[in-house]
Design a protein around this motif. Structure first.
Motif, PDB file in Angstrom:
ATOM      1  N   HIS A   1       9.572  14.890   2.697  1.00 49.11           N
ATOM      2  CA  HIS A   1       9.077  16.189   3.136  1.00 49.11           C
ATOM      3  C   HIS A   1      10.086  17.292   2.837  1.00 49.11           C
ATOM      4  O   HIS A   1       9.731  18.375   2.353  1.00 49.11           O
ATOM      5  CB  HIS A   1       8.770  16.143   4.638  1.00 49.11           C
TER       6      HIS A   1
ATOM      7  N   ASN B   1       3.809   9.029   4.850  1.00 46.92           N
ATOM      8  CA  ASN B   1       4.678  10.199   4.955  1.00 46.92           C
ATOM      9  C   ASN B   1       4.145  11.330   4.084  1.00 46.92           C
ATOM     10  O   ASN B   1       4.063  12.495   4.516  1.00 46.92           O
ATOM     11  CB  ASN B   1       6.098   9.807   4.528  1.00 46.92           C
ATOM     12  N   ARG B   2       3.778  10.996   2.870  1.00 47.32           N
ATOM     13  CA  ARG B   2       3.252  12.012   1.955  1.00 47.32           C
ATOM     14  C   ARG B   2       1.973  12.643   2.503  1.00 47.32           C
ATOM     15  O   ARG B   2       1.800  13.867   2.471  1.00 47.32           O
ATOM     16  CB  ARG B   2       2.989  11.394   0.583  1.00 47.32           C
TER      17      ARG B   2
ATOM     18  N   HIS C   1       2.489  14.982   5.721  1.00 48.07           N
ATOM     19  CA  HIS C   1       3.122  16.288   5.497  1.00 48.07           C
ATOM     20  C   HIS C   1       2.523  17.047   4.311  1.00 48.07           C
ATOM     21  O   HIS C   1       3.053  18.091   3.918  1.00 48.07           O
ATOM     22  CB  HIS C   1       4.627  16.101   5.282  1.00 48.07           C
TER      23      HIS C   1
END
Length: 220
Positions: A2, A30-31, A34
């Motif tokens: 991020h 995670n991608r 965010h």
């Protein structure tokens, strides 16, 4: 991920390379969480085929040159990675268990790289100062930041991290507005104990330089 996507204005100029399949779901989560415009390579970037090997302690995996006939990981050639980014890589973040050689010798155009951030850990821990520091110095990089991974605040609870060091190498030395590790520690009010985590920068006669703020991701 991020922080790097944010620093590059979510332009798609970040490539996350991870050969360990156990980490892939976390990277993708995670991608997505965010909304990062980041390319994920589920394998390696190299001019040679690689295979994966689990460490003997059962934690993490390493890559190595594949033997003839051995199953190989998905691999992008360095030129293919550059095409995906739309440019040659200008910064490297190497956070892995002793894979520094696999990264630096993979065939990436090092003349375009301006900054390298390294987690010094894993089987090659003793080789960083003896092999890779001179290798980087010979290619025009300067050691700009060197600090123990764990601070005095939680050292008693995370003992293994006491022996991990993070270093930053960049071309051109100190830039305007950048602080040394010790100056940054003083600005943040860490205290005398934490200053011990800032390690000397002099390597093979080079003069210490300084760099950046730890709470502001490095400029890519």
């Amino acid at each position: 991920m991020h922080a790097m996507a944010h620093k590059t204005q979510n332009s798609g100029r970040v490539l996350s390379v991870e050969p360990d399949s156990a980490a892939h779901p976390f990277l993708e989560a995670n991608r997505a969480a965010h909304l990062c415009n980041v390319h994920i390579v589920k394998g390696t970037i190299s001019n040679f085929p690689s295979a994966s090997k689990l460490n003997s302690i059962g934690y993490s995996a390493n890559t190595r040159h594949a033997l003839p006939g051995e199953p190989t990981l998905f691999n992008l050639l360095p030129a293919e990675a550059a095409a995906l980014l739309g440019q040659e890589p200008t910064a490297l973040v190497i956070d892995c268990e002793g894979c520094i050689g696999s990264v630096l010798l993979a065939g990436i155009n090092m003349s375009a790289v301006q900054r390298i951030i390294i987690e010094e850990d894993g089987p090659q821990k003793q080789a960083y100062g003896k092999i890779w520091y001179p290798w980087l110095l010979a290619r025009g990089f300067q050691l700009a930041w060197r600090k123990r991974s764990i601070t005095f605040l939680i050292r008693s609870t995370v003992r293994m991290s006491q022996f991990v060091v993070h270093s930053v190498w960049q071309r051109g030395g100190l830039r305007r507005g950048q602080l040394s590790c010790t100056d940054y520690a003083r600005v943040r009010g860490w205290g005398k104990a934490a200053l011990l985590d800032c390690l000397p920068l002099a390597v093979n006669g080079t003069k210490p330089t300084a760099i950046g703020r730890m709470d502001a991701p490095w400029a890519f």
